[in-house]
Motif scaffolding. Structure first.
Motif, short mmCIF file in Angstrom:
data_model
loop_
_atom_site.label_atom_id
_atom_site.label_comp_id
_atom_site.label_asym_id
_atom_site.label_seq_id
_atom_site.Cartn_x
_atom_site.Cartn_y
_atom_site.Cartn_z
N TRP A 16 -44.46 3.88 -27.70
CA TRP A 16 -45.67 3.06 -27.70
C TRP A 16 -45.60 1.91 -28.70
O TRP A 16 -46.10 0.81 -28.42
N GLY A 17 -45.00 2.12 -29.87
CA GLY A 17 -44.90 1.03 -30.83
C GLY A 17 -44.14 -0.15 -30.26
O GLY A 17 -44.60 -1.29 -30.30
N THR A 30 -37.03 -0.40 -33.34
CA THR A 30 -37.99 0.56 -33.87
C THR A 30 -37.24 1.82 -34.25
O THR A 30 -36.32 2.24 -33.54
N ALA A 31 -37.59 2.43 -35.38
CA ALA A 31 -36.80 3.60 -35.82
C ALA A 31 -37.59 4.47 -36.78
O ALA A 31 -38.48 4.02 -37.50
N MET A 32 -37.20 5.75 -36.77
CA MET A 32 -37.68 6.73 -37.75
C MET A 32 -36.57 7.01 -38.75
O MET A 32 -35.42 6.60 -38.55
N ALA A 33 -36.91 7.74 -39.82
CA ALA A 33 -35.93 8.00 -40.88
C ALA A 33 -34.71 8.72 -40.35
O ALA A 33 -33.58 8.44 -40.78
N GLY A 84 -41.17 0.33 -37.64
CA GLY A 84 -41.40 1.76 -37.56
C GLY A 84 -41.39 2.40 -38.94
O GLY A 84 -41.35 1.73 -39.98
N GLN A 85 -41.41 3.74 -38.97
CA GLN A 85 -41.48 4.46 -40.23
C GLN A 85 -40.26 4.21 -41.12
O GLN A 85 -40.37 4.20 -42.35
#
Length: 483
Positions: free
Chosen positions: A34-35, A80-83, A109-110
């Motif tokens: 969604w982001g 977009t990415a997470m840790a 992202g985060q």
């Protein structure tokens, strides 16, 4: 003069894991990004040319990614990415620069929000978007030569990463343009799964699985669990009309019959949930979502089930009162037990998270969790292995205690976070950690087997409805002659 359509933008959705470990179709559970989707919507509205490079949906390995990326034309790459995707983004950004050294790489992202300094010091990334990206992205594109003018980003000033002042949150989420869904593989994303369908389809084994879409109704969580990495500390929820328009769109265009609400916390505002449930019931939609044991109205469970709710997710984390306090979870064991019993009585499937290895974990705290599920006649589930994530209180604790000395090395190692111990914050030795965890999981399963076999035969089948994980494989099939 260069126009907006002259800037070629590539929107990248990276995979999880190493990038070479494709997930088998039976466990691949694609959540729509969604982001990134909202970024596609606002770029489209503002007249920018943006293509989607969706590695995650296609499950391309690194060789396929390199071959396909060489065929793309791009000036700006937005990821977009997470840790847990740190290592992959590091690899991918190097690939981008090898193919097109002049391209600008933007990470959001985060990962960017909480680790912007580590990213800019250790990757070939040019800019990080901190927090919400919709308005920031357009502002950034209009000020590429003067990033200091843009709120809510980080960039290099010479060799030093610097962060600009924060951007205000978007007050009305309904103002954000819808994603350009035609740019995404919706044939893949509509194969998302309801909780009950992730590993066990017992409840609906005689019913065809519906096409399922992962949706969000808002942003943020107001609670302050020490292990949690929260992007937004306040709750903002879309209007009911806005949510229903999206649902009706998915029903009409993609034949959606199930909604997996992936909000951090769906069950929070009672009036909103009651109204949403009623509308979902009218449409014949099956659905599930996440709650806390202190935000769910147990007297409304039968109403929710009548209107299509099949499963609720609860962050239980531990059956130990001591651990719950150390986690700042804000719930009690007594409430956990009440909620689990009442949810089972209502005939709803439970999807719970349990954490093993949070600081303070001991033989006693693990035993508390095992004994709680034994008393409830519930199988529990596998533990998620505690992995400190940037943005959480526990991550800062790990740094202060010297357990994370090199953030680049640590973040590069957590692509398998939750499934193996990366940093041991317990008093167990490294050799003891997995032994204790695996024994606790085995004990929970054995306790449940004993509970099931103690029931009258006619009563067993309905108790399997609360199962999760691999009970069909390691127990139900084994005992099917008795069921």
């Amino acid at each position: 003069m260069t126009g907006r359509n002259d800037i070629r933008i590539l929107l990248v959705h990276p995979p999880f894991g190493t990038g070479d470990d494709k997930r088998p179709p039976d466990i691949f559970d694609p959540h729509f990004p969604w982001g990134l989707g909202y970024i596609s919507g606002i770029l489209d509205r503002e007249g920018y040319d943006a293509r989607v490079f969706d590695i995650y949906a296609h499950q391309w390995d690194k060789k396929e990614v390199a071959e396909r990326l060489k065929k793309e034309s791009f000036d700006i790459v937005m990821i977009t990415a997470m840790a847990t995707q740190y290592a992959y983004v590091k690899w991918f950004s190097r690939l981008v620069k090898d193919i097109n050294p002049g391209a600008r790489i933007v990470v959001g992202g985060q990962l960017a929000t909480f680790s912007w300094e580590v990213v800019l010091r250790n990757m070939l990334v040019d800019l990080c978007v901190i927090g919400e990206g919709e308005i920031t992205t357009i502002d950034l594109l209009e000020n590429l030569g003067e990033p200091s003018r843009v709120k809510g980003i980080a960039y290099r000033n010479g060799n030093e990463p610097v962060k600009t002042e924060p951007r205000e949150l978007i007050k009305d989420l309904g103002e954000i343009p819808e994603p350009v869904f035609d740019k995404f593989r919706m044939d893949i994303y509509r194969t998302n799964k309801l909780y009950i369908h992730n590993k066990s389809a017992v409840l609906y084994k005689k019913q065809k699985r519906p096409h399922v879409m992962a949706m969000i109704t808002g942003r943020g969580c107001p609670f302050r669990c020490n292990f949690c990495s929260r992007t937004f500390r306040t709750i903002r929820i879309k209007s009911l009309d806005s949510i229903l328009r999206e649902i009706d769109f998915f029903i009409d265009k993609y034949d959606i019959g199930g909604i997996n609400f992936v909000d951090e916390l769906l069950f929070l505002k009672q009036d909103m949930i009651d109204a949403l449930a009623g509308e979902l019931g009218k449409r014949g939609i099956l659905w599930n979502g996440q709650a806390r044991v202190d935000t769910i109205n147990l007297d409304r469970l039968s109403y929710y089930k009548k209107n299509g709710l099949v499963s609720i997710g609860f962050g239980i984390e531990s059956g130990s009162p001591d651990m719950l306090k150390m986690m700042n979870k804000g719930i009690t064991r007594e409430r956990i037990e009440e909620v689990i019993r009442r949810t089972i009585e209502a005939g709803l499937h439970l999807k719970m998270t349990l954490i093993f290895g949070y600081p303070g974990e001991s033989e006693d705290t693990v035993r508390d969790t095992v004994e709680m599920f034994k008393g409830l006649g519930h199988p529990g589930r596998r533990f998620c292995i505690f992995t400190p994530l940037p943005g959480s209180v526990a991550y800062n604790m790990a740094i202060e205690q010297g357990l994370i000395e090199d953030e680049d090395a640590y973040l590069s190692s957590i692509y398998e976070g939750y499934w193996r111990t990366v940093v041991n914050m317990t008093d167990f030795s490294d050799g003891e950690v997995d032994v204790v965890r695996k024994k606790a999981e085995a004990d929970m399963r054995e306790n449940y087997k004993e509970h099931i076999m103690s029931l009258p035969e006619f009563d067993r089948d309905k108790h399997f409805l609360i199962c999760e994980e691999d009970f069909e494989k390691d127990f139900i099939n084994e005992k099917k002659g008795s069921v």
